[in-house]
Design a protein around this motif. Structure first.
Motif, mmCIF file in Angstrom:
data_model
loop_
_atom_site.group_PDB
_atom_site.id
_atom_site.type_symbol
_atom_site.label_atom_id
_atom_site.label_comp_id
_atom_site.label_asym_id
_atom_site.label_seq_id
_atom_site.Cartn_x
_atom_site.Cartn_y
_atom_site.Cartn_z
ATOM 1 N N THR A 1 0.863 -1.187 0.000
ATOM 2 C CA THR A 1 0.000 0.000 0.000
ATOM 3 C C THR A 1 0.888 1.221 0.000
ATOM 4 N N GLY A 2 0.454 2.241 -0.709
ATOM 5 C CA GLY A 2 1.304 3.412 -0.837
ATOM 6 C C GLY A 2 2.031 3.413 -2.166
ATOM 7 N N THR A 3 1.822 2.364 -2.981
ATOM 8 C CA THR A 3 2.350 2.366 -4.343
ATOM 9 C C THR A 3 1.198 2.073 -5.285
ATOM 10 N N LEU B 1 -10.525 3.055 -5.690
ATOM 11 C CA LEU B 1 -10.947 3.732 -4.464
ATOM 12 C C LEU B 1 -10.410 3.015 -3.236
ATOM 13 N N THR B 2 -10.396 1.675 -3.309
ATOM 14 C CA THR B 2 -9.988 0.902 -2.146
ATOM 15 C C THR B 2 -8.489 0.993 -1.896
ATOM 16 N N PHE B 3 -7.712 0.942 -2.959
ATOM 17 C CA PHE B 3 -6.276 0.785 -2.764
ATOM 18 C C PHE B 3 -5.464 2.065 -2.916
ATOM 19 N N THR B 4 -6.132 3.197 -3.085
ATOM 20 C CA THR B 4 -5.352 4.430 -3.123
ATOM 21 C C THR B 4 -5.630 5.202 -1.844
ATOM 22 N N ASN B 5 -4.631 5.227 -0.964
ATOM 23 C CA ASN B 5 -4.866 5.867 0.321
ATOM 24 C C ASN B 5 -4.216 7.243 0.422
ATOM 25 N N ARG B 6 -3.471 7.636 -0.612
ATOM 26 C CA ARG B 6 -2.871 8.968 -0.576
ATOM 27 C C ARG B 6 -3.350 9.766 -1.776
ATOM 28 N N ARG C 1 -4.058 8.832 -6.460
ATOM 29 C CA ARG C 1 -5.395 8.683 -7.022
ATOM 30 C C ARG C 1 -5.380 8.595 -8.538
ATOM 31 N N THR C 2 -6.224 7.725 -9.069
ATOM 32 C CA THR C 2 -6.407 7.689 -10.516
ATOM 33 C C THR C 2 -7.429 8.757 -10.874
ATOM 34 N N ILE C 3 -7.623 8.941 -12.154
ATOM 35 C CA ILE C 3 -8.475 10.040 -12.599
ATOM 36 C C ILE C 3 -9.908 9.885 -12.096
ATOM 37 N N GLN C 4 -10.382 8.639 -11.990
ATOM 38 C CA GLN C 4 -11.769 8.447 -11.547
ATOM 39 C C GLN C 4 -11.932 8.822 -10.077
ATOM 40 N N VAL C 5 -11.006 8.355 -9.239
ATOM 41 C CA VAL C 5 -11.090 8.676 -7.815
ATOM 42 C C VAL C 5 -10.900 10.175 -7.615
#
Lengths: 276, 276
Positions: free
Chosen positions: B134-136, B213-218, B222-226
């Motif tokens: 997580t964090g990557t 959404l689940t795996f991006t905590n920073r 974030r991807t464009i959708q999040v």
């Protein structure tokens, strides 16, 4: 192969294991046995979410397939060879990112700070503006309209492919026998396109039971939890409240639901086909 | 008076086109409007200045849109490459080679299509958390690959089935090893099909929300959708312009890809559906 097993199959069983625990990886797990499963049956929120999921799946499947079928009939019988451009245009929303579409529809149905086009249209015809996102009932219809808008082109092309496969001679002989218009559709087109109709229904139900993106982005389950499907409820339980075990139980329930519905449709469609 | 009878049809087609195209056009006009225009002009008004690019500048600078797009590309491209390589290899193995347990593996992949993503979410989260991934962007890449595999394998298996077996038999007689057969015969023969599958997977991955959404905590992952989902929050509810501009970038990006390749996209997506 190895990666697939690791990422897909192991977690399925791992998730099964979670259903008998409580807590999350940060505070550790305690064994609770069947409690999570039992909690499913007594939690009123699960009932609400389940009801919403089913309602949504049924309404949307009927809507998607009907609109798609109507469109495909239009393509085949009315536009004939010239349907290419329109097919392409109507299909376009399918590839759009859900989040973008949801933001767009939020603005379309907005009332503040600016009155959106939909309410403007209502005003134009003399009706009052409606605050679409203030109650669960209207918000539900916005979600349904948005998802139909998004997917109608997809089902239209899917069904169109099935309709084109019907041999031309069938129509000719039916016309010679005096069938026309609605009768032609009712007795020739629908029976002959049943297989592709069934596969699109299965596909649609499977997709709509797992609805997540559009609801999250459009209403985030609100107002209250009136538009929360099972998927979103599971997500909130696990990540907002940190109850992994209970979240897993909800996910398990969803999986079983999907399998049951698919099996059920598969069974009934097969029986119908052998009869007809 | 043939054309009179065709009027209702034209009305339907026109309504249809308006329903599909107008929201998108409205979105485009919105992205050029100033805040003042949003609040004071009627919603269907055209922007006063078509060259007002402030909203786009705002979206990229304050909104970090550039970073989101970069993240999306960084997650999509490797995931897509891995999916295709593994998927094609597995499809080849399942369809062309003969080995024990082939049926079981095929069945496992089929199960993978049915199980909802939520089911594997929690265990994966734990795994990534414990391995420090997580964090990557790696969790995204690995998960997309795994989820995309079943469908890819199925579609590839169907395409390989269309290649006559005699070709591979002849190759064996000529002394080609199984790897040689894969690279020199199997791969080139399904090149077109691979392209179609890749396109379909691209849209799935690019538009995904749940996993991102689940795996991006920073924020900077974030991807464009999040990112879009959090856009309204960042600017407060009132700043419509930049949000519209960001949605526009997202929508018209996919539009361009779609315009060039629409026939292939339609064919690929519906083919995947029938098999799924």
């Amino acid at each position: 192969m190895l990666v697939y097993t690791l990422v897909m199959l192991v977690p399925i069983f791992w998730s099964l294991g979670y259903t008998v625990f409580e807590g999350n990886p940060i505070i550790g797990f305690t064994f609770v046995g069947w409690d999570n499963i039992l909690q499913l049956f007594t939690d009123p929120k699960v009932g609400d979410a389940l009801l919403f999921t089913l309602k949504y799946a049924i309404v949307l499947t009927v809507g998607q397939v009907l609109v798609g079928y109507g469109l495909s009939l239009l393509y085949v019988f009315w536009l004939k060879k010239a349907s290419g451009v329109i097919r392409t245009l109507v299909f376009f929303p399918v590839v759009l990112p859900t989040v973008a579409v949801a933001l767009l529809f939020q603005a379309l149905f907005a009332i503040a700070p600016q009155i959106g086009p939909v309410n403007s249209l209502l005003n134009f015809f003399g009706a009052d503006s409606i605050d679409w996102f203030a109650s669960g009932a209207t918000a539900f219809w916005v979600i349904v309209i948005m998802d139909i808008w998004r997917s109608m082109g997809f089902y239209a092309v899917l069904l169109y492919a099935g309709l084109v496969d019907i041999p031309e001679e069938m129509f000719e002989s039916a016309r010679l026998d005096g069938a026309s218009g609605w009768k032609l559709v009712r007795h020739i087109v629908i029976p002959l396109s049943l297989p592709v109709l069934f596969s699109s229904i299965i596909f649609s139900i499977n997709g709509t039971l797992k609805v997540f993106d559009s609801v999250l982005a459009l209403t985030n389950g609100g107002p209250g939890n009136t538009t929360t499907p099972l998927t979103l409820y599971m997500y909130q339980t696990s990540f907002t409240y940190g109850e992994y075990g209970y979240g897993s139980s909800i996910a398990l329930m969803l999986t079983i639901l999907c399998l049951l519905v698919t099996l059920f449709i598969f069974r009934s469609s097969r029986r119908d086909l052998t009869k007809g | 008076m043939r054309w009179v009878r065709r009027i209702p049809g034209w009305v339907v087609v026109t309504l249809l086109l308006v329903a599909v195209v107008y929201p998108l056009f409205w979105l485009l006009t919105g992205s050029f409007k100033t805040q003042n225009e949003f609040l004071n002009n009627p919603t269907w008004a055209l922007p006063e200045d078509w060259t007002n690019l402030d909203n786009y500048v705002e979206a990229f600078t304050t909104g970090n849109l550039g970073i989101y797009i970069k993240n999306s590309i960084l997650a999509t491209v490797p995931a897509l490459a891995l999916t295709i390589i593994f998927g094609v290899a597995a499809g080849f193995a399942l369809e062309v080679m003969v080995w024990k347990g082939r049926g079981t593996v095929l069945l496992l992949f089929l199960a993978g299509i049915m199980v909802p993503g939520q089911m594997i979410l929690l265990p994966l989260f734990t795994i990534y958390f414990q391995t420090g991934l997580t964090g990557t962007l790696w969790p995204l890449i690995i998960t997309y690959t795994a989820i995309g595999l079943p469908l890819t394998v199925f579609m590839m298996a169907t395409f390989f089935r269309a290649v006559p077996r005699e070709i591979f038999e002849a190759a064996t007689l000529d002394g080609a090893s199984i790897y040689r057969q894969f690279w020199s015969i199997g791969f080139p023969m399904v090149k077109n099909a691979i392209f179609t599958v890749a396109l379909v997977q691209f849209f799935f991955i690019w538009n995904d929300l749940l996993i991102a959404l689940t795996f991006t905590n920073r924020d900077d992952l974030r991807t464009i959708q999040v990112g879009l989902l959090n856009f309204t929050g960042q600017f407060g509810q009132v700043q419509y312009g930049p949000t519209f501009a960001a949605v526009c970038v997202n929508v018209f990006g996919t539009l361009i890809i779609y315009l060039f390749l629409n026939q292939r996209v339609m064919k690929g997506m519906t083919a995947g559906a029938v098999k799924g």
